[in-house]
Design a protein around this motif. Structure first.
Motif, short mmCIF file in Angstrom:
data_model
loop_
_atom_site.label_atom_id
_atom_site.label_comp_id
_atom_site.label_asym_id
_atom_site.label_seq_id
_atom_site.Cartn_x
_atom_site.Cartn_y
_atom_site.Cartn_z
N GLY A 134 0.79 -1.22 0.00
CA GLY A 134 0.00 0.00 0.00
C GLY A 134 0.82 1.27 0.00
N GLU A 135 2.15 1.15 0.18
CA GLU A 135 3.00 2.34 0.06
C GLU A 135 3.04 2.79 -1.40
N GLU A 136 3.50 4.01 -1.59
CA GLU A 136 3.64 4.54 -2.95
C GLU A 136 4.64 3.70 -3.75
N GLY A 137 4.45 3.66 -5.07
CA GLY A 137 5.41 3.00 -5.94
C GLY A 137 5.08 1.57 -6.30
N GLN A 138 3.90 1.09 -5.99
CA GLN A 138 3.53 -0.30 -6.26
C GLN A 138 2.48 -0.44 -7.37
N ASP A 139 2.26 0.65 -8.10
CA ASP A 139 1.19 0.66 -9.10
C ASP A 139 1.41 -0.36 -10.22
N GLU A 140 2.65 -0.64 -10.56
CA GLU A 140 2.91 -1.60 -11.63
C GLU A 140 2.33 -2.97 -11.28
N LEU A 141 2.50 -3.38 -10.04
CA LEU A 141 1.93 -4.66 -9.59
C LEU A 141 0.42 -4.58 -9.50
N PHE A 142 -0.10 -3.53 -8.91
CA PHE A 142 -1.55 -3.42 -8.76
C PHE A 142 -2.24 -3.33 -10.12
N GLY A 143 -1.58 -2.72 -11.09
CA GLY A 143 -2.16 -2.66 -12.43
C GLY A 143 -2.33 -4.05 -13.03
N ILE A 190 -5.68 3.08 -3.00
CA ILE A 190 -5.49 1.91 -3.85
C ILE A 190 -6.78 1.14 -4.02
N ARG A 191 -7.58 1.05 -2.99
CA ARG A 191 -8.88 0.36 -3.09
C ARG A 191 -9.76 1.02 -4.13
N ARG A 192 -9.64 2.33 -4.29
CA ARG A 192 -10.47 3.06 -5.27
C ARG A 192 -9.86 3.03 -6.67
N ARG A 193 -8.54 3.14 -6.77
CA ARG A 193 -7.89 3.17 -8.08
C ARG A 193 -7.87 1.81 -8.76
N TYR A 194 -7.89 0.77 -7.96
CA TYR A 194 -7.83 -0.59 -8.50
C TYR A 194 -8.99 -1.41 -7.94
N PRO A 195 -10.21 -1.05 -8.32
CA PRO A 195 -11.39 -1.64 -7.69
C PRO A 195 -11.64 -3.10 -8.03
N LYS A 196 -10.95 -3.61 -9.07
CA LYS A 196 -11.20 -5.00 -9.47
C LYS A 196 -10.39 -6.01 -8.65
#
Length: 343
Positions: A134-143, A190-196
């Motif tokens: 949940g820290e910043e910088g993990q968007d590649e994985l969450f995507g 993150i819960r909102r940006r990656y709702p799936k």
């Protein structure tokens, strides 16, 4: 009984050997237990478990500081789990291990495991060598996970600080670790940006159900976001019952979680069989739950998440109970917002 266990562990031979080579003989304050697929089958028959989604517990691959080594071990673990699940698909599924804190390597392995090995999801530690989920910088994985509507089991790790003598990490620190990760997943949007992504919080969410309103107030003061939306984010997690289906824990969990979001978990073999049977009895004997809710916890809520085990016939997301809870949250935080404004 035909429970689906979403929190059961495996210890592949190569993984155990890697731990041994690095002097790791315990996890969370408990000695590493023995494990085999045959032992898992025997345990499941005794505990009324028809199917299990297996995962590697803490420390995952975090004891390997060289990223390439960690990625190689994750691949080995996932290949082993995929073969086991493929040979006994109705009984076993698996959550893929990813080599966090290396986000890029984790995204690559998550994509391979989900697309090629047909993993049922991924397991993500609350923190990986001190870097929190949940820290910043993990968007590649969450995507990657969001694109695939993946299920992610959030499993606790030891806190990035010295243990307190006499307090084994599994007794209390694990609950805090899960709670910290859940807080950041909500606080950082993150819960909102990656709702799936369907996040499952281990052990009834740690302290999340009990402390949710307190944490919502904190995030409200930090970000100015609607407290109702914040509480919806917390309640929208999935929660497993591993070591948590007691007369003390179940009332709070069931009152807080969205309908259909509580799943059965055993935590075997790290939880010894007597402990599993104790908490199974707690679920079996809990009277303040109707037959449909109990059936959902034991099986049908999991079938809504894991196609391997079938598909649930309906979704409880828009149930009257869900709408009523949101109305109550709205009323409570309207009053709180007025009180804050008055000050």
């Amino acid at each position: 009984m035909d429970r689906i266990d979403v929190h059961q562990h495996l210890i592949p031979p190569d993984y155990r050997e890697a731990l041994r080579t690095h002097g790791i003989t315990a996890a969370g304050g408990r000695d590493l237990p023995e494990w085999s697929a045959d032992a898992a089958r025997r345990f499941m028959a005794e505990a009324g478990i028809a199917s299990a989604v297996l995962s590697v517990s803490t420390p995952g691959t975090t004891f390997l500081t060289e990223s390439g080594e960690a990625a190689a071990l994750a691949r080995s673990v996932n290949d082993y789990a995929a073969e086991l699940a493929g040979n006994d698909s109705g009984r076993f599924g698996f959550f893929a291990t990813v080599p966090l804190p290396d986000v890029t390597a984790s995204a690559v392995e998550a994509e391979r495991a989900l697309d090629v090995l047909h993993a049922d999801g991924v397991v993500l530690l609350g923190n990986s060598r001190g870097t929190y989920l949940g820290e910043e910088g993990q968007d590649e994985l969450f995507g990657v996970l969001d694109e695939r509507s993946a299920v992610a089991l959030v499993h606790p790790a030891e806190l990035p600080s010295p243990a307190v003598p006499g307090v084994p990490p599994f007794a209390a620190d694990f609950l805090l670790d899960t709670t910290r990760a859940a807080y950041l997943l909500v606080r950082n949007g993150i819960r909102r940006r990656y709702p799936k992504i369907r996040f499952i919080l281990s052990h009834a969410g740690g302290f999340v159900p009990y402390a949710s309103h307190r944490m919502a107030l904190s995030i409200f003061t930090q970000t100015g976001r609607s407290p109702v939306d914040i509480l919806d984010d917390f309640a929208g997690f999935y929660f497993d019952t591993a070591l948590s289906s007691s007369a003390a824990s179940l009332p709070t969990l069931l009152a807080f979680a969205e309908p259909g979001h509580v799943l059965y978990g055993s935590d075997w073999p790290f939880a010894p069989e007597p402990a599993v049977h104790y908490f199974n009895a707690g679920l079996d004997s809990y009277r303040d739950v109707d037959a449909n809710t109990r059936r959902g916890i034991e099986r049908s809520n999991a079938t809504a998440l894991f196609s391997r085990f079938g598909v649930a016939s309906s979704s409880p997301e828009s149930s009257p109970l869900t709408r009523a809870r949101r109305r109550v949250r709205q009323q409570v935080f309207q009053a709180i917002a007025r009180a804050v404004a008055d000050r």
